[in-house]
Motif scaffolding. Structure first.
Motif, short mmCIF file in Angstrom:
data_model
loop_
_atom_site.label_atom_id
_atom_site.label_comp_id
_atom_site.label_asym_id
_atom_site.label_seq_id
_atom_site.Cartn_x
_atom_site.Cartn_y
_atom_site.Cartn_z
N VAL A 123 -11.10 37.56 106.61
CA VAL A 123 -9.50 37.86 106.30
C VAL A 123 -8.91 36.59 105.59
O VAL A 123 -7.89 36.89 104.80
CB VAL A 123 -8.92 37.90 107.85
CG1 VAL A 123 -7.35 37.71 107.81
CG2 VAL A 123 -9.40 38.80 108.58
N SER A 124 -9.23 35.36 105.74
CA SER A 124 -8.90 34.36 105.44
C SER A 124 -8.87 33.97 103.66
O SER A 124 -7.84 33.73 102.87
CB SER A 124 -9.29 33.03 105.94
OG SER A 124 -10.53 32.70 105.69
N SER A 125 -10.15 34.42 103.23
CA SER A 125 -10.46 34.45 101.63
C SER A 125 -9.58 35.23 101.02
O SER A 125 -9.10 34.68 99.93
CB SER A 125 -11.86 34.74 101.54
OG SER A 125 -12.31 35.92 101.88
N PRO A 126 -9.46 36.63 101.27
CA PRO A 126 -8.45 37.28 100.54
C PRO A 126 -6.99 36.88 100.49
O PRO A 126 -6.21 36.95 99.54
CB PRO A 126 -8.46 38.68 100.89
CG PRO A 126 -9.11 38.73 102.24
CD PRO A 126 -9.79 37.51 102.33
N MET A 128 -6.21 33.63 100.88
CA MET A 128 -6.02 32.62 99.80
C MET A 128 -6.09 32.97 98.30
O MET A 128 -5.53 32.03 97.57
CB MET A 128 -7.27 31.67 100.22
CG MET A 128 -7.29 31.06 101.48
SD MET A 128 -8.96 30.26 101.91
CE MET A 128 -8.78 28.73 101.23
N VAL A 129 -6.62 34.09 98.16
CA VAL A 129 -6.99 34.64 96.64
C VAL A 129 -5.22 34.99 96.47
O VAL A 129 -5.10 34.56 95.12
CB VAL A 129 -7.58 35.87 96.53
CG1 VAL A 129 -7.52 36.40 95.33
CG2 VAL A 129 -9.24 35.23 96.62
N LEU A 130 -4.60 35.73 97.36
CA LEU A 130 -3.44 36.24 97.07
C LEU A 130 -2.23 34.80 96.80
O LEU A 130 -1.62 34.89 96.18
CB LEU A 130 -2.71 36.85 98.09
CG LEU A 130 -3.29 38.41 98.17
CD1 LEU A 130 -2.94 39.10 99.46
CD2 LEU A 130 -2.85 39.06 96.91
N ALA A 131 -2.61 33.87 97.67
CA ALA A 131 -1.67 32.64 97.73
C ALA A 131 -2.23 31.90 96.24
O ALA A 131 -1.15 31.32 95.90
CB ALA A 131 -2.19 31.97 98.86
N PHE A 171 10.20 37.47 101.56
CA PHE A 171 9.42 37.08 102.70
C PHE A 171 9.05 38.27 103.46
O PHE A 171 7.88 38.11 104.17
CB PHE A 171 10.11 35.64 103.45
CG PHE A 171 10.15 34.47 102.70
CD1 PHE A 171 9.01 33.91 102.94
CD2 PHE A 171 11.00 34.03 102.15
CE1 PHE A 171 9.03 32.55 102.30
CE2 PHE A 171 11.19 32.75 101.38
CZ PHE A 171 9.88 32.01 101.35
N GLY A 172 9.90 39.15 103.45
CA GLY A 172 9.48 40.46 104.25
C GLY A 172 8.32 41.20 103.62
O GLY A 172 7.42 41.57 104.44
N GLY A 173 8.38 41.28 102.50
CA GLY A 173 7.18 41.89 101.45
C GLY A 173 5.88 40.95 101.79
O GLY A 173 4.88 41.53 101.95
N VAL A 178 0.62 40.34 104.41
CA VAL A 178 -0.40 39.74 105.06
C VAL A 178 -0.77 40.45 106.18
O VAL A 178 -2.07 40.61 106.45
CB VAL A 178 0.17 38.25 105.66
CG1 VAL A 178 -0.57 37.71 106.72
CG2 VAL A 178 0.51 37.46 104.65
N VAL A 179 -0.01 41.29 107.09
CA VAL A 179 -0.35 42.09 107.94
C VAL A 179 -1.26 43.11 107.55
O VAL A 179 -2.04 43.46 108.16
CB VAL A 179 0.87 42.67 108.67
CG1 VAL A 179 0.40 43.58 109.72
CG2 VAL A 179 1.46 41.48 109.59
N THR A 180 -0.69 44.01 106.58
CA THR A 180 -1.51 44.89 105.68
C THR A 180 -3.15 44.43 105.35
O THR A 180 -4.08 45.18 105.80
CB THR A 180 -1.02 45.46 104.54
OG1 THR A 180 0.30 45.94 104.80
CG2 THR A 180 -1.68 46.78 104.09
#
Length: 251
Positions: A123-126, A128-131, A171-173, A178-180
């Motif tokens: 979960v964390s790695s994708p 982190m990619v988005l961040a 931030f809503g998006g 993140v949840v998705t």
């Protein structure tokens, strides 16, 4: 041409509004610090010549990390690259360079995590990619000369002051994203090796075929077989007995 100019102008306006927003700047700083903290400990462990994890060598990720540990200075080089990217991210003048160095490393970790179904960074790695992608987009004004070397690129006035308006839509998006991502990743695989034999066996209680699942866990954690071979045996057992009973798969 006019449509292209209009789209470019609109994107430039949105970009400049984001750069002038105080909350977006806070979020950017948070991402830089969070990503740096993700690499500093793991990079230091590699430079110090220590093993990165206590995973069993029979685990698919354990296989990889054990082999990586024995690559000598290549293992150290990865640690140096991780710590360098993290430190560069923490310095405002070099943050873009840090994000550019960080991206191929974290993308590789993300793909590796999916390929071996490693719970530790699934979960964390994708995320982190988005961040990391967000940070690259944040410095679009510095990258556009490379990405869009077009003299007709529209420039937007950025002389306005800093805005304190909270970007609720962004931030809503972001929260929905993140949840998705988390929900999708956690439900992406029917079978995972998990980190230990006990964790794997506990998951078997909710499996479509508990006996076949137990055999899968033994195949991974006791026999040390490749992930694909253990998955094939599990899938054959499930397909052969759709009513839930189980016959031991062929070795």
């Amino acid at each position: 041409m006019f449509r292209h100019m209009a789209i470019t102008f609109l994107l430039s306006q949105l970009y400049c509004q984001a750069k002038q927003n105080r909350w977006m700047r806070y979020f950017t700083g948070f991402n830089r610090v969070a990503l740096a903290l993700g690499f500093l400990p793991s990079g230091y462990v590699k430079i110090a010549g220590e093993r990165f994890t206590s995973l069993s060598n029979n685990h698919p990720m354990g296989h990889y990390l054990e082999a990586l540990f024995h690559t000598g200075y290549y293992y150290t080089f990865i640690g140096v690259a991780q710590m360098t990217a993290a430190i560069l991210l923490l310095i405002p003048r070099t943050a873009l360079l840090g994000a550019m160095l960080y991206f191929p490393i974290i993308l590789n970790i993300c793909i590796l995590s999916f390929s071996v179904r490693f719970d530790g960074s699934l979960v964390s790695s994708p995320l982190m990619v988005l961040a990391n992608l967000y940070l690259l987009c944040w410095d679009y004004d510095r990258l556009k000369g490379i990405l869009l070397p077009d003299p007709r690129t529209v420039l937007v006035n950025r002389s306005k002051g800093v805005s304190n308006e909270f970007p609720l839509a962004f931030f809503g998006g972001g929260l929905i994203t993140v949840v998705t991502v988390g929900f999708t990743v956690l439900n992406l695989f029917d079978m995972k090796p998990y980190n230990t034999l006990n964790d794997c066996q506990q998951n078997c209680r909710d499996s479509r075929n508990p006996a076949a699942c137990a055999e899968f866990c033994d195949c991974i954690h006791q026999q040390g077989q490749p992930l694909n071979r253990c998955l094939d045996a599990y899938n054959r057992a499930v397909a052969a007995q759709p009513n839930g009973t189980w016959v031991a798969p062929r070795k």
